[in-house]
Design a protein around this motif. Structure first.
Motif, PDB file in Angstrom:
ATOM      1  N   ARG A  17      31.364  62.319  57.982  1.00  0.00           N
ATOM      2  CA  ARG A  17      30.635  61.059  58.077  1.00  0.00           C
ATOM      3  C   ARG A  17      31.419  59.994  58.842  1.00  0.00           C
ATOM      4  O   ARG A  17      30.834  59.181  59.560  1.00  0.00           O
ATOM      5  N   SER A  18      32.740  59.981  58.690  1.00  0.00           N
ATOM      6  CA  SER A  18      33.529  58.977  59.418  1.00  0.00           C
ATOM      7  C   SER A  18      33.739  59.376  60.871  1.00  0.00           C
ATOM      8  O   SER A  18      33.781  58.517  61.753  1.00  0.00           O
ATOM      9  N   ALA A  19      33.834  60.670  61.133  1.00  0.00           N
ATOM     10  CA  ALA A  19      34.056  61.119  62.506  1.00  0.00           C
ATOM     11  C   ALA A  19      32.777  61.046  63.330  1.00  0.00           C
ATOM     12  O   ALA A  19      32.810  60.730  64.520  1.00  0.00           O
ATOM     13  N   PHE A  20      31.621  61.313  62.688  1.00  0.00           N
ATOM     14  CA  PHE A  20      30.352  61.333  63.424  1.00  0.00           C
ATOM     15  C   PHE A  20      29.279  60.582  62.634  1.00  0.00           C
ATOM     16  O   PHE A  20      28.388  61.194  62.038  1.00  0.00           O
ATOM     17  N   PRO A  21      29.348  59.278  62.600  1.00  0.00           N
ATOM     18  CA  PRO A  21      28.335  58.515  61.856  1.00  0.00           C
ATOM     19  C   PRO A  21      26.929  58.712  62.422  1.00  0.00           C
ATOM     20  O   PRO A  21      25.941  58.571  61.702  1.00  0.00           O
ATOM     21  N   GLU A  22      26.831  59.049  63.724  1.00  0.00           N
ATOM     22  CA  GLU A  22      25.505  59.223  64.328  1.00  0.00           C
ATOM     23  C   GLU A  22      24.787  60.468  63.817  1.00  0.00           C
ATOM     24  O   GLU A  22      23.596  60.675  64.084  1.00  0.00           O
ATOM     25  N   TRP A  23      25.499  61.337  63.077  1.00  0.00           N
ATOM     26  CA  TRP A  23      24.855  62.523  62.520  1.00  0.00           C
ATOM     27  C   TRP A  23      23.894  62.182  61.373  1.00  0.00           C
ATOM     28  O   TRP A  23      23.010  62.981  61.060  1.00  0.00           O
ATOM     29  N   SER A  24      24.082  61.023  60.737  1.00  0.00           N
ATOM     30  CA  SER A  24      23.327  60.715  59.523  1.00  0.00           C
ATOM     31  C   SER A  24      21.829  60.775  59.762  1.00  0.00           C
ATOM     32  O   SER A  24      21.077  61.427  59.023  1.00  0.00           O
ATOM     33  N   HIS A  25      21.344  60.084  60.810  1.00  0.00           N
ATOM     34  CA  HIS A  25      19.898  60.053  61.046  1.00  0.00           C
ATOM     35  C   HIS A  25      19.383  61.364  61.632  1.00  0.00           C
ATOM     36  O   HIS A  25      18.171  61.556  61.751  1.00  0.00           O
ATOM     37  N   GLN A  26      20.302  62.274  61.989  1.00  0.00           N
ATOM     38  CA  GLN A  26      19.875  63.582  62.502  1.00  0.00           C
ATOM     39  C   GLN A  26      19.831  64.646  61.399  1.00  0.00           C
ATOM     40  O   GLN A  26      19.380  65.765  61.647  1.00  0.00           O
ATOM     41  N   GLY A  27      20.323  64.312  60.209  1.00  0.00           N
ATOM     42  CA  GLY A  27      20.223  65.229  59.081  1.00  0.00           C
ATOM     43  C   GLY A  27      21.378  66.200  58.931  1.00  0.00           C
ATOM     44  O   GLY A  27      21.387  67.014  57.999  1.00  0.00           O
ATOM     45  N   PHE A  28      22.388  66.146  59.812  1.00  0.00           N
ATOM     46  CA  PHE A  28      23.476  67.123  59.734  1.00  0.00           C
ATOM     47  C   PHE A  28      24.341  66.909  58.487  1.00  0.00           C
ATOM     48  O   PHE A  28      24.817  67.864  57.882  1.00  0.00           O
ATOM     49  N   HIS A  29      24.568  65.665  58.121  1.00  0.00           N
ATOM     50  CA  HIS A  29      25.363  65.407  56.910  1.00  0.00           C
ATOM     51  C   HIS A  29      24.664  65.970  55.666  1.00  0.00           C
ATOM     52  O   HIS A  29      25.314  66.559  54.789  1.00  0.00           O
ATOM     53  N   ASP A  30      23.350  65.779  55.610  1.00  0.00           N
ATOM     54  CA  ASP A  30      22.599  66.311  54.459  1.00  0.00           C
ATOM     55  C   ASP A  30      22.652  67.829  54.429  1.00  0.00           C
ATOM     56  O   ASP A  30      22.729  68.442  53.349  1.00  0.00           O
TER      57      ASP A  30
END
Length: 626
Positions: A211-224
């Motif tokens: 999450r800290s390295a790639f915050p832009e992943w959040s809205h793409q669903g990768f973190h989930d």
């Protein structure tokens, strides 16, 4: 046969045979064929253990040319060393109506020394008492040899040099597919290779959470997705997934298309400790495929425009009449094959396929012509250099308003290089799996050494080794295999893995741990959760339940019905059960997670006074891949 199987089992077998062909019921020719085809040595003994009959398959594997010389000989005398006494004891047990099983060494009639897995069973007479004995011996010499090989590999792994470790690290670092290892619930980057850094823009990410390295992943669903894989322990596979990332230099966001796998990494006790990511950037392929589809839509406007554009495509394009007669190839076809224009019209194209692939290609093409189904097949196509290159052939029918096929349009795509890359990836998977098995063995040995130095931890060490062994055996089912390294021949089944996981328990050989019921095919999708569940149940039964008593019995029965599998674990003959335990152990919670999350099923425990009963149900689709 009824006396051996029991009436219920024999009736069930006869019912199945009758549904296939009534002539198969009580068919002596069928029995003779089975006995002749089996590589097991099947024998009938009298109650004193004297040899009366040997199957044709048994004579073959035992290298017996003249059975009359062996007939009426005492069967235990064939077994060497301590096997002689064990065989005599097996005869006594079978004569008393019990099943017996042992491993022993015996020579064939020609003197070849072999190891055998032997079962001795009573054949009941009409009075319900044993009238004869049935002995079934299976040659396991290859397994013994494999065990010796494994021991040698373990020794080699224990003495592996730093150079070997560095070689593996370099293999990971320079692999053509992108890879990385994340640790912990925060998905902290522990290791990446060069290909991964190329995909994400060469950021400094080691030691950072996703999450800290790639915050832009959040809205793409990768973190989930990462959270779900870590929580459930189930891998996730993405195909042609758009991936948007923001360059650190502040430039415009960039989109790539990826094929990837999120594979959970399990700790020694089966918990998820991290996630291994592997995949490839297919952006260029997606863009090329999109462009190809767009071009094909435009080609329908004009035959002349179609020919002009088709000749500029990097793929080989062809077209046929509704009956399959080839009448058009683009320039790429002739450039690739080097044949004169027009020489592959009609059916001449098949002559350019590798001889071993021609019949399969014809069969698939005839099927598509007859049904209108999409044509798709991989084959080796002769290049103008004379070499054969792997090619992907695809074709779709064009239909008129009435649904009639008016033409077929197809392409041939050179996939030779990607196929070689896939073979390299497979090799890397097998190498990583091999290293994991070595790590299991090393950890097992280290636990044993530590226990000898600290005797007070011996019981804990033994429990830990048992769990590690269960994971190792499950890994044998779940890991990638070649045809040579498969742990069993043919499909893996539920009963096969249960017997493998429960084999270390003495109750298995004593006949007090019985597996019955419907046996269905499974694969790596369910091997690990099943291994953890039943290892935990068997361990608790040995400590506190039925298997802790000399007369205790555990029966595992399975039933397949309408696409769902039910497994029932029943303990009897053990210490009285006083009620539901006040505390739930980690193993019990782990079993619940394995059934509910991994197998999409349900597990229920009933603490009866006579013993524990566990009922587990799950869809059969959870046990194997489609």
């Amino acid at each position: 046969m009824v006396d051996i199987l029991g009436a219920a089992a024999a009736d069930g077998m006869n019912t199945e045979l009758s549904s296939a062909d009534p002539n198969l019921v009580n068919n002596s020719a069928l029995l003779a064929t089975i006995l002749s085809a089996s590589n097991d040595c099947i024998k009938i003994l009298d109650l004193d253990g004297n040899l009366l009959f040997m199957s044709e398959g048994g004579k073959r594997v035992m290298e017996v040319d003249d059975f009359d010389r062996l007939k009426n000989c005492p069967w235990p005398d064939f077994w060497q060393d301590e096997g002689h006494a064990v065989a005599k004891d097996a005869v006594l047990k079978a004569r008393d109506g019990q099943r017996a099983r042992f491993l022993g060494k015996a020579a064939t009639a020609r003197g070849d020394q072999k190891f055998w897995d032997v079962q001795v069973l009573p054949i009941m007479g009409e009075d319900g008492r044993p009238g004869h004995l049935l002995s079934i011996s299976r040659d396991i010499s290859d397994v013994k040899l494999a065990d010796a090989t494994v021991e040698r590999l373990v020794r080699e792994a224990q003495t592996a040099s730093a150079v070997e470790v560095e070689n593996l690290r370099q293999l990971f670092k320079n692999a053509p597919s992108f890879m990385c290892v994340l640790r912990g619930p925060d998905h902290t980057f522990e290791m990446t290779n060069e290909a991964y850094l190329e995909v994400v823009g060469r950021r400094d990410i080691i030691g950072k959470s996703a999450r800290s390295a790639f915050p832009e992943w959040s809205h793409q669903g990768f973190h989930d997705l990462l959270d779900d894989v870590f929580a459930s322990g189930r891998p996730y596979t993405g195909r042609n997934v758009p991936f948007l990332f923001q360059p650190e230099d502040g430039g415009d966001p960039q989109t790539s298309y990826l094929n990837f796998v999120y594979q959970p990494i399990l700790g020694a006790s089966g918990e998820v400790s991290g996630i291994f990511i592997e995949g490839s950037d297919v952006t260029e392929q997606i863009r090329a495929e999109t462009a190809r589809v767009e071009r094909e839509l435009e080609l329908r406007e004009s035959e002349a425009k179609f020919r002009a554009i088709a000749d500029t495509m990097p793929q080989m394009v062809w077209s046929t009449r509704p009956d399959g007669h080839h009448d058009y190839y683009n320039a790429r076809w002739y450039a690739f094959t080097g044949v004169p224009a027009g020489t592959t019209d009609g059916e001449g194209w098949n002559g350019l396929f590798h001889p071993d692939d021609q019949e399969a290609a014809w069969e698939r093409w005839r099927h598509s012509l007859a049904t209108g189904d999409t044509y798709e097949i991989e084959y080796r196509l002769r290049h103008h250099t004379g070499l054969y290159r792997w090619t992907l052939g695809r074709a779709l029918p064009i239909r008129d308003d009435a649904g009639q096929i008016t033409r077929w349009f197809g392409t041939c795509t050179d996939i030779h290089d990607s196929k070689e890359q896939a073979e390299y990836t497979t090799l890397l998977s097998h190498e990583l799996s091999h290293r994991i098995k070595n790590i299991f063995a090393i950890i097992h040995s280290l636990i044993g050494l530590s226990a000898r130095r600290a005797p007070e931890s011996k019981k804990f060490a033994m429990d830990l080794q048992e769990r590690l062994s269960a994971l190792g055996r499950a890994h044998d089912f779940a890991r990638p295999h070649s045809e040579i390294s498969m742990p069993v021949a043919g499909e893996t089944t539920l009963h096969a893995i249960l017997r493998e996981i429960l084999r270390p328990y003495p109750a298995m050989d004593e006949g007090r741990l019985v597996v019955t019921g419907d046996d269905i095919a499974i694969d790596d999708r369910s091997a690990t959760p099943l291994a953890l569940i039943f290892h935990e149940l068997a361990t608790n039964a040995s400590k506190y339940g039925a298997l802790s008593s000399a007369d205790g019995l555990v029966t595992i029965s399975s039933q397949s019905d309408a696409g769902r599998l039910s497994i029932t674990w029943v303990e009897t003959g053990g210490p009285p059960v006083e009620g539901i335990p006040e505390r739930t152990g980690f193993g019990t919670r782990l079993s619940g997670v394995s059934v509910e999350n991994h197998l999409a099923g349900k597990i229920t425990r009933h603490w009866l006074a006579t013993g524990l009963v566990v009922e587990m149900t799950c869809p059969e689709t959870s046990l194997r891949r489609a």
